[in-house]
Design a protein around this motif. Structure first.
Motif, PDB file in Angstrom:
ATOM      1  N   VAL A  18      43.795  42.894  30.144  1.00  0.00           N
ATOM      2  CA  VAL A  18      44.905  42.043  30.798  1.00  0.00           C
ATOM      3  C   VAL A  18      45.565  43.269  31.564  1.00  0.00           C
ATOM      4  CG1 VAL A  18      47.222  41.158  30.554  1.00  0.00           C
ATOM      5  CG2 VAL A  18      44.934  40.169  29.110  1.00  0.00           C
ATOM      6  N   LEU A  19      45.861  44.388  31.131  1.00  0.00           N
ATOM      7  CA  LEU A  19      46.581  45.404  31.710  1.00  0.00           C
ATOM      8  C   LEU A  19      45.749  45.825  33.045  1.00  0.00           C
ATOM      9  CD1 LEU A  19      47.930  47.485  28.662  1.00  0.00           C
ATOM     10  CD2 LEU A  19      49.244  45.970  30.425  1.00  0.00           C
ATOM     11  N   HIS A  26      48.121  44.306  40.966  1.00  0.00           N
ATOM     12  CA  HIS A  26      49.578  44.431  41.129  1.00  0.00           C
ATOM     13  C   HIS A  26      50.529  43.403  40.990  1.00  0.00           C
ATOM     14  CE1 HIS A  26      48.065  48.139  43.122  1.00  0.00           C
ATOM     15  NE2 HIS A  26      47.396  47.478  43.885  1.00  0.00           N
ATOM     16  N   ILE A  27      50.269  42.786  39.637  1.00  0.00           N
ATOM     17  CA  ILE A  27      50.955  41.573  39.210  1.00  0.00           C
ATOM     18  C   ILE A  27      51.571  41.646  37.950  1.00  0.00           C
ATOM     19  CG2 ILE A  27      49.755  39.879  40.633  1.00  0.00           C
ATOM     20  CD1 ILE A  27      48.063  39.093  38.290  1.00  0.00           C
ATOM     21  N   ALA A  31      51.286  37.165  34.478  1.00  0.00           N
ATOM     22  CA  ALA A  31      50.393  36.577  35.702  1.00  0.00           C
ATOM     23  C   ALA A  31      49.088  36.943  35.287  1.00  0.00           C
ATOM     24  CB  ALA A  31      50.838  36.989  36.927  1.00  0.00           C
ATOM     25  N   ALA A  32      48.845  38.209  34.878  1.00  0.00           N
ATOM     26  CA  ALA A  32      47.523  38.809  34.509  1.00  0.00           C
ATOM     27  C   ALA A  32      46.824  37.945  33.507  1.00  0.00           C
ATOM     28  CB  ALA A  32      47.705  40.457  34.460  1.00  0.00           C
ATOM     29  N   ILE A  33      47.573  37.572  32.583  1.00  0.00           N
ATOM     30  CA  ILE A  33      47.050  36.827  31.521  1.00  0.00           C
ATOM     31  C   ILE A  33      46.582  35.349  32.034  1.00  0.00           C
ATOM     32  CG2 ILE A  33      47.605  35.531  29.447  1.00  0.00           C
ATOM     33  CD1 ILE A  33      49.708  37.888  28.746  1.00  0.00           C
ATOM     34  N   ILE A  49      36.215  40.120  36.911  1.00  0.00           N
ATOM     35  CA  ILE A  49      36.938  40.772  35.784  1.00  0.00           C
ATOM     36  C   ILE A  49      36.447  42.222  35.753  1.00  0.00           C
ATOM     37  CG2 ILE A  49      37.787  41.104  33.498  1.00  0.00           C
ATOM     38  CD1 ILE A  49      38.366  37.995  33.366  1.00  0.00           C
ATOM     39  N   LYS A  50      35.221  42.309  35.641  1.00  0.00           N
ATOM     40  CA  LYS A  50      34.288  43.641  35.295  1.00  0.00           C
ATOM     41  C   LYS A  50      34.476  44.212  36.613  1.00  0.00           C
ATOM     42  CE  LYS A  50      29.867  45.298  34.946  1.00  0.00           C
ATOM     43  NZ  LYS A  50      28.286  45.150  35.158  1.00  0.00           N
ATOM     44  N   SER A  51      34.457  43.768  37.748  1.00  0.00           N
ATOM     45  CA  SER A  51      34.752  44.578  39.174  1.00  0.00           C
ATOM     46  C   SER A  51      36.110  45.023  39.063  1.00  0.00           C
ATOM     47  CB  SER A  51      34.510  43.736  40.323  1.00  0.00           C
ATOM     48  OG  SER A  51      34.570  44.335  41.264  1.00  0.00           O
ATOM     49  N   MET A  52      36.974  44.210  38.775  1.00  0.00           N
ATOM     50  CA  MET A  52      38.477  44.788  38.650  1.00  0.00           C
ATOM     51  C   MET A  52      38.502  45.970  37.856  1.00  0.00           C
ATOM     52  SD  MET A  52      40.884  41.453  38.336  1.00  0.00           S
ATOM     53  CE  MET A  52      40.662  40.037  39.408  1.00  0.00           C
TER      54      MET A  52
END
Length: 102
Positions: A18-19, A26-27, A31-33, A49-52
């Motif tokens: 989540v972090l 940049h949220i 909001a990330a949750i 998500i993996k890419s992030m």
């Protein structure tokens, strides 16, 4: 009233994942949750998500933040183990079709 920890537990991701989403987009964490909860429900979202997380690793390397780099590497490793549809070799083992190429 739900706490931030309760929301993380309900979204199907770890706090570190989540972090990483929050850092990448940049949220705020809440909001990330919500975003993570939405994305984790499909193979394409899991790949996103993996890419992030991988992008965050590259950013940590670029700024020389070795501790953050190692933390994120552990996060992506654990993410792949928990969400095998986001890794090509696991998709083959599970017989999940590849994403279409545009």
């Amino acid at each position: 009233m739900l706490s931030l920890e309760d929301c993380i537990a309900l979204c199907g991701l770890t706090e570190e994942e989540v972090l990483a989403i929050a850092e990448h987009e940049h949220i705020p964490e809440i909001a990330a949750i919500e975003l993570g909860n939405y994305l984790v429900r499909t193979p394409e979202g899991e790949l996103c998500i993996k890419s992030m997380i991988c992008d965050d690793i590259a950013a940590a390397v670029e700024r020389g933040d070795r501790m953050r780099e190692l933390t994120l590497k552990m996060a992506v490793r654990n993410f792949i183990f928990e969400h095998p549809r986001c890794e090509e070799r696991h998709r083959r083992e599970l017989r999940i079709p590849e994403r279409r190429q545009s």
